[in-house]
Enzyme design. Structure first.
Site, PDB file in Angstrom:
ATOM      1  CD  GLU A  71      -2.681   1.178   2.367  1.00 16.87           C
ATOM      2  OE1 GLU A  71      -3.707   2.342   2.425  1.00 16.87           O
ATOM      3  OE2 GLU A  71      -2.653   0.478   3.366  1.00 16.87           O
ATOM      4  CG  ASP A  89      -2.890  -2.621   4.252  1.00 16.25           C
ATOM      5  OD1 ASP A  89      -2.104  -1.610   4.944  1.00 16.25           O
ATOM      6  OD2 ASP A  89      -4.246  -2.258   4.127  1.00 16.25           O
ATOM      7  CB  ILE A  91      -1.145  -0.488   9.783  1.00 20.58           C
ATOM      8  CG1 ILE A  91       0.202  -0.634  10.501  1.00 20.58           C
ATOM      9  CG2 ILE A  91      -2.320  -0.485  10.742  1.00 20.58           C
ATOM     10  CD1 ILE A  91       0.424   0.467  11.500  1.00 20.58           C
ATOM     11  CG  ASP A  92      -6.873  -3.658   6.452  1.00 19.50           C
ATOM     12  OD1 ASP A  92      -7.090  -2.653   5.697  1.00 19.50           O
ATOM     13  OD2 ASP A  92      -7.648  -4.627   6.058  1.00 19.50           O
ATOM     14  CB  THR A  94      -4.137   3.572   9.102  1.00 21.17           C
ATOM     15  OG1 THR A  94      -3.318   2.660   8.392  1.00 21.17           O
ATOM     16  CG2 THR A  94      -3.210   4.713   9.652  1.00 21.17           C
ATOM     17  CG  ASP A 242      -7.337  -2.564   1.410  1.00 23.52           C
ATOM     18  OD1 ASP A 242      -6.918  -2.241   2.488  1.00 23.52           O
ATOM     19  OD2 ASP A 242      -7.747  -1.512   0.315  1.00 23.52           O
TER      20      ASP A 242
END
Length: 304
Positions: A71, A89, A91-92, A94, A242
């Protein structure tokens, strides 16, 4: 795919997820630098970037010939190809991370021929790990880092119920949705119209779902559908990073992924519009069609 050691890739991704999880837990969201991309709801932090750099470094060392899409390093025009590709990702969730809300995760997917093939999703706040290898089932492991069960954690096959109930329609369903970071325009109007109709009473022309849930993370929403804790998850606007890992987990748990717009039975990994439905002995196709009827003639449009 025959010459790929998927078990080795799976185990490497778990190791990286745990390392990244320690990095996420060590960050103090109130002290880190944050910025925005699209608008004030589209947040990026220095921890997102640091975690992706860690993941990219570990994977390039172990698999230098594989492609990588993340990402925070994505550039417009980059495409998921048929080549073996890590789709990440860092940190999915955030926004949850920034607010200290404990539903954020690292999402590590591996696709071959554009098909989600290995998925690892790890929420370090709850020491909750979801994993899958195509053709080998999906699993949830809780508490391994905390030392439960001698450090093995409590491992359960997905879905969590050994005898999942049939899907009986939207009026018996718990459905996940997300608002996304774009809060105006045609796509926003489609979303809010569908949200309203999902919740409205049958007498007023609605579907009367049990309720809507927003976990703030596409990966965790998909894992909850895979686990059977949610019946469906409708999304528009998210990206391959994601959904890749969660999609692999969903598929191995017997779930189905359709498109978020009516008629799309076989969405691409980078479709950006999705409808996930939990595994069930009956009712998947009917629930998708009922959901599409709620969407009606409306259509979400996103550039890939």
């Amino acid at each position: 795919m025959a010459d790929l050691n998927l078990q080795e890739i799976h185990d490497k991704l778990i190791s990286i997820a745990h390392e990244a999880g320690r990095m996420i837990l060590s960050a103090n969201p109130t002290d880190i630098a944050t910025g925005t991309k699209l608008n004030s709801a589209d947040i990026v932090t220095e921890t997102d970037k640091a975690v992706e750099a860690l993941v990219s470094s570990r994977l390039s060392e172990a698999y230098p010939t594989f492609a990588f899409i993340g990402e925070e390093t994505y550039k417009p025009g980059m495409q998921v190809t048929a080549a073996p590709t890590f789709i990440v990702d860092p940190i999915d969730g955030t926004t949850n991370f920034v607010h200290g809300f404990p539903d954020a995760c690292i999402s590590l997917g591996f696709a071959v021929d554009r098909v989600p093939t290995v998925g690892v999703v790890y929420n370090p706040y709850q020491d909750l790990l979801f994993t899958a290898i195509r053709g080998q089932g999906a699993y949830r492991t809780q508490g391994a880092v905390w030392g439960l069960e001698g450090g093995r954690g409590r491992r359960a096959k997905l879905p969590l119920s050994g005898n999942p109930a049939p899907l009986r329609g939207l009026d018996a369903s718990l459905v996940a949705i997300e608002w996304g970071s774009s809060r105006d325009g045609a796509n926003y109007e489609v979303k809010t119209s569908v949200f309203k109709k999902l919740c409205a009473s049958k007498e007023s022309g609605g579907a009367m779902v049990h309720s809507l849930r927003s976990m703030g993370s596409a990966a965790l929403n998909l894992c909850a559908v895979a686990a059977g804790q949610l019946d469906a998850y409708w999304e528009g606007g998210c990206w391959a990073w994601d959904v890749c890992a969660g999609w692999a987990i969903l598929a191995e748990a017997g779930g189905a992924m359709a498109g978020g717009n009516p008629g799309a039975w076989e969405p691409r990994i980078d479709e950006r519009k999705y409808l996930a439905v939990r595994g069930a002995p009956a009712g998947q196709k009917e629930l998708v069609e009922e959901f599409w009827a709620v969407v009606g003639d409306q259509k979400m449009e996103y550039e890939s």
